[in-house]
Design an enzyme around this catalytic site. Sequence first.
Site, short mmCIF file in Angstrom:
data_model
loop_
_atom_site.label_atom_id
_atom_site.label_comp_id
_atom_site.label_asym_id
_atom_site.label_seq_id
_atom_site.Cartn_x
_atom_site.Cartn_y
_atom_site.Cartn_z
N HIS A 1 3.79 1.53 -0.94
CA HIS A 1 2.69 1.81 -1.85
C HIS A 1 3.21 2.66 -2.99
O HIS A 1 3.90 3.66 -2.76
CB HIS A 1 1.54 2.52 -1.11
CG HIS A 1 0.26 2.52 -1.88
ND1 HIS A 1 0.04 3.38 -2.94
CD2 HIS A 1 -0.84 1.74 -1.79
CE1 HIS A 1 -1.16 3.13 -3.44
NE2 HIS A 1 -1.71 2.16 -2.77
N CYS B 1 -3.60 0.93 2.86
CA CYS B 1 -2.31 0.44 2.36
C CYS B 1 -1.14 1.38 2.63
O CYS B 1 -0.16 1.01 3.27
CB CYS B 1 -2.41 0.15 0.87
SG CYS B 1 -3.59 -1.15 0.44
#
Length: 512
Positions: A128, A74
């Site tokens: 993130h 991610c």
Amino acid sequence: MENKILKWMVDYFCVSVFVEICSVAQNNVLFIIVDDLKPAIGSFKDKLAVTPNIDKLASKSFVFENAFVQQALCAPSRNSLLTSRRPDSLRLYDFHSYWRTTVGNYTTLPQHFKENGYHTHSIGKVFHPGITSNFSDDFPYSWSQRPFHPKSEIYKNAKLCQNEDGSLGANLICPVIVNFQPFGTLPDIESLHEALHFLKKKNNKTIPYFLAVGFQKPHIPFKFPREYLDLYPLENIPLPQNRWRPATLPEVAWNPWVDIRTRDDMKDLNIPFPYGPISDDALKKIIQCYYASTSYIDYLIGQLLEAVDNNTIIVFVGDHGWSLGEHGELAKYSNFEEATRVPLLIHVPNLTKNKKKITKLVELVDIFPTLVDLTQISKPLSLCPVDNESTALCSEGRSLASAMWGNASKGKSAVFSQYPRPGPYPELNSDKPILKNISIMGYSMTTRRYRYTEWVGFNTSTFNISWNKCYGKELYDHSIDPGENMNLAGRPELHEIQKNLRKKLILGWRHV
């Protein structure tokens, strides 16, 4: 040099005409990013998927059928996409550093729009969260107002999943009744409502907006409204034919999917570490819930798209893929195509009234320069210098605008991904090694026919690559093996092909 200048002039002219056709007013931009979404979508030829709203968007968009991420994790993937810099330039392979303080004060995609007159807003998971975006989603650099996070997301890993005996667990598989959840909602539903509220205020305003909406599902745990299971009866769930670890796969390439094993319901299965296997019954339930989660997000996206005006460029993308039992693996954390290939759609007002498929190889670092060209908020982004020392605005991708316009050029001959490992054999931290523990980097290159990967020594103090210290090689011929089941590396009859691919891999992305 003259040919390069001529090509740039032609491409720039095409982009200029492109924008003139699209609209007179400055386009708004809606950027939708979906967590862990592989091309499990009807418009990407997935026969199991029930995704009518994404398919409807695809029917009036450029559909990039071969889009690849730079790392199947991610934070590295999102930061790479949003800065148009590759993981080796950001020196970010985990969740534990912030590029502005450790490498350079690089401009982001939303920041560039903000600095050129746009109101920018982040809803849900775009950057993130955590140190990788300075615990602020890169606010105030990238965003005009404080980013929105759903209040219910603090419960995403809580013991709220009901077991068959009535007890609650922090499970992988977690269909729920929404009204019985904390605050009577789920994080992605909250993000949708915030986005609809924003659009209601901003539509038809004179200041254009760049709205980024990040949906969390189908990221694990698979927590979604239980009614979406009805779309995928368990008896209709197919199992992948290649659901066993390939005998010729280097051990360093294996992803032991530790985060799956540590969920309460998976612990009870006593799956042997590191190779499994997982039972067919458990795998079917995982596949069922992945697709149900995706259909849930499709429904929310449909509501979001209904609120968007006709002057909006829409980008829809997954941050990386997800293995669903192929090669005996689950989750991301690898260089297999299941982990690195993602859906990418770009809708341009007044231009994409019908679906336009693009089969050329593209990368997520290409999105930033593409949106600059489509909106013409500034001159086209230049290529970043080799030394990586400059913090000036630049790109390590290539604008897709000329390909969208119909330029006959072949595009890139290869795209590049990478994944780190702490050592040559599967360990408990093989999936997500922190920077100081990384000793091997798997560099992977996909061409129109092959994927070639070398797992080589990597020094995290100097960030030097030891190409002569190799722990494993992979070579797949997609013309005969699209599922990447047969590693051909080392075959004597392919020596010259492998030699040429290796040379191209070492030269890197600047030379394709």
